[in-house]
Design a protein around this motif. Structure first.
Motif, PDB file in Angstrom:
ATOM      1  N   PHE A 165       0.848  -1.189   0.000  1.00 19.98           N
ATOM      2  CA  PHE A 165       0.000   0.000   0.000  1.00 19.98           C
ATOM      3  C   PHE A 165       0.884   1.239   0.000  1.00 19.98           C
ATOM      4  O   PHE A 165       2.115   1.153   0.046  1.00 19.98           O
ATOM      5  N   ASP A 166       0.255   2.411  -0.038  1.00 18.69           N
ATOM      6  CA  ASP A 166       1.010   3.627  -0.343  1.00 18.69           C
ATOM      7  C   ASP A 166       1.744   4.240   0.846  1.00 18.69           C
ATOM      8  O   ASP A 166       2.958   4.397   0.808  1.00 18.69           O
ATOM      9  N   ILE A 167       1.017   4.633   1.876  1.00 15.07           N
ATOM     10  CA  ILE A 167       1.616   5.428   2.960  1.00 15.07           C
ATOM     11  C   ILE A 167       1.329   4.785   4.311  1.00 15.07           C
ATOM     12  O   ILE A 167       0.205   4.396   4.597  1.00 15.07           O
ATOM     13  N   HIS A 168       2.370   4.668   5.115  1.00 11.62           N
ATOM     14  CA  HIS A 168       2.238   4.183   6.494  1.00 11.62           C
ATOM     15  C   HIS A 168       2.860   5.251   7.383  1.00 11.62           C
ATOM     16  O   HIS A 168       3.919   5.792   7.079  1.00 11.62           O
ATOM     17  N   GLY A 169       2.193   5.562   8.493  1.00  2.00           N
ATOM     18  CA  GLY A 169       2.768   6.597   9.330  1.00  2.00           C
ATOM     19  C   GLY A 169       2.245   6.605  10.742  1.00  2.00           C
ATOM     20  O   GLY A 169       1.528   5.710  11.192  1.00  2.00           O
ATOM     21  N   GLY A 170       2.622   7.676  11.431  1.00  2.00           N
ATOM     22  CA  GLY A 170       2.254   7.868  12.821  1.00  2.00           C
ATOM     23  C   GLY A 170       3.200   8.863  13.445  1.00  2.00           C
ATOM     24  O   GLY A 170       3.928   9.589  12.753  1.00  2.00           O
ATOM     25  N   GLY A 171       3.226   8.912  14.760  1.00  2.00           N
ATOM     26  CA  GLY A 171       4.140   9.799  15.461  1.00  2.00           C
ATOM     27  C   GLY A 171       5.587   9.360  15.308  1.00  2.00           C
ATOM     28  O   GLY A 171       5.879   8.185  15.070  1.00  2.00           O
TER      29      GLY A 171
END
Length: 467
Positions: free
Chosen positions: A226-232
């Motif tokens: 998938f495209d974008i993985h994120g968080g703090g």
């Protein structure tokens, strides 16, 4: 100009190319529901909400999944301290999270899976890792299962670290580990833990490790890649490093881009529960307009730390009042029909450059200044054009007071219309008093409005008010 995003592995801003043309898939790690969210937690929600709004504005079909970690060591510990079931605590805090991001005008994810609802998927992922030689069952009869970090040559690629330079993983008792940096995929049941916090598995009853949960849920709902993985930013290591390693080791492409927002700090320290310096969102929004809190969190660049001080939200409130004053002067009312072409070119350029909100918000205030000058010079056509541009930008930033998301909150569009109607009624009574030359009554109305924090400006077209 196409959207560009900071690539954490290369350290450069690169063109964002989604996996599927016209579609963007985003997974960001949600809250571990152990206590009410503070501003440090909710900054992530605001950052990814602005990202979602911007990509949608550019014409992408955006799908967002954000998990809820509802089983964890801290949840078990805190619920035991309070004398309640762990799932009662988790659910209560989950509701508090929902209230917090809704209070700040954040759209809910397309789906918000809970970790405890995906135990079968997690067990299957562990089986794959064991079969591929990247995981092992501890030989101490604990029922623990660990990821073998030395079996994966690219371990450390996200945080740019070498294994030998890393600190030991502290997520489980090290006695059953081959390497102190191996991290837990499954934690065997302990006699001190409630039986409700345990699920059957081939290697023994227990519960999943934190890192495994997010891999299993993101892969289930967004696919193998998938495209974008994120968080703090605090999640980059070890959480996202471990997610990346176990997912890739299981044969998945996983995330193409990684995106982490920096901390909200107080006196230079990360805002956190452990330091006791958190500011609970639902309390803050009782003291300041919710839109001002959102502006405070959205205005700095997402990769820059935000320093919280007693004056920071007051400053954001004053900034918001400048925006709302022009909206009132220019006669803004009702819902806005957004079109991408309404956005100023400088705003688009800023947002396309790694979600450059500082420069984008600068365009907002420049538009307000120019719009006020247009009104002062009675150039109504130019002012109307500025108003359209402003509302288009506020739409993207999630700050338009007439958006239904703000209904019932401070600064909501519905409330603004009601207040405007009431103030205009008083101003009409003041005007009638002046016609009668009843200066005492006219001055009394003005003084009452001033005491409420309103500024009254007499113009050739009649009286105008602003906060």
């Amino acid at each position: 100009m196409s959207f560009h995003l900071f690539d954490e592995r290369s350290g450069t801003v690169t063109e964002f190319i989604p996996l599927n043309p016209g579609k963007v898939s985003i997974y960001h790690c949600g809250l571990t529901v152990q206590s009410a969210p503070h501003l440090g937690h909710i900054r992530k929600e605001v950052v990814f909400d602005v990202l979602r709004r911007w990509l949608s504005a550019e014409g992408y079909e955006v799908k967002v999944v954000a998990n809820i970690t509802d089983i964890d060591d801290k949840i078990l510990s805190k619920s035991a301290d309070r004398g309640i079931e762990w799932y009662e605590l988790a659910y209560a805090v989950e509701l508090e999270l929902h209230r917090a991001y809704q209070a700040l005008g954040c759209e809910p994810p397309n789906y918000e899976p809970r970790a405890t609802g995906h135990i079968p998927e997690m067990i299957e992922l562990i089986k794959v890792l064991i079969d591929r030689g990247h995981a092992y069952v501890a030989d101490d009869a604990s029922g623990d299962v660990y990821f073998d970090v030395r079996s994966w040559p690219d371990y450390g690629e996200l945080s740019n670290q070498r294994i030998d330079d890393m600190a030991p993983a502290i997520d489980a008792d090290p006695r059953g580990k081959r390497d102190p940096r191996d991290f837990a995929l499954w934690k065997g049941t302990k006699p001190t833990e409630p039986t409700t916090a345990s699920w059957p598995a081939p290697w023994g009853a227990g519960r999943p490790g934190w890192h495994l949960e997010c891999s299993a849920m993101s892969l289930k709902y967004l696919g193998s890649e998938f495209d974008i993985h994120g968080g703090g930013l605090d999640l980059r290591f070890p959480h996202h490093e471990n997610e990346l390693a176990q997912s890739r080791a299981a044969g998945h492409g996983f995330a193409r881009y990684w995106m982490h927002n920096a901390f909200v700090t107080m006196a230079g320290e990360k805002m956190s529960k452990s330091l006791g310096n958190g500011t609970v969102v639902t309390e803050v929004t009782q003291q300041y307009p919710a839109r001002a809190v959102r502006l405070y969190l959205a205005q700095p660049h997402y990769r820059s730390a935000v320093e919280f001080s007693p004056t920071s939200l007051a400053e954001a409130t004053s900034q918001l009042e400048r925006i709302d004053s022009f909206l009132t002067r220019a006669g803004a009312t009702g819902r806005f029909a957004f079109e991408f072409a309404q956005l100023p070119a400088a705003f688009v350029e800023a947002m396309d450059d790694d979600l450059g909100t500082p420069a984008a918000v600068a365009v907002v205030f420049d538009t307000v200044r120019q719009g006020n000058r247009d009104l002062d010079s009675a150039d109504k056509q130019a002012a109307a054009g500025r108003l359209t541009q402003l509302r288009a930008m506020l739409h993207v930033l999630g700050l338009d007071p007439f958006d239904p998301a703000w209904a019932g909150s401070q600064g909501s569009g519905d409330l603004t219309e009601i207040v405007d109607g009431l103030v205009q009624l008083l101003l009409e009574q003041r005007a009638q008093a002046r016609v009668r030359k009843d200066w005492a009554a006219a001055d009394a109305i003005r003084d009452q409005l001033t005491a409420l924090g309103l500024t009254i400006e007499d113009t050739p077209d009649g009286a105008r008010w602003s906060r």
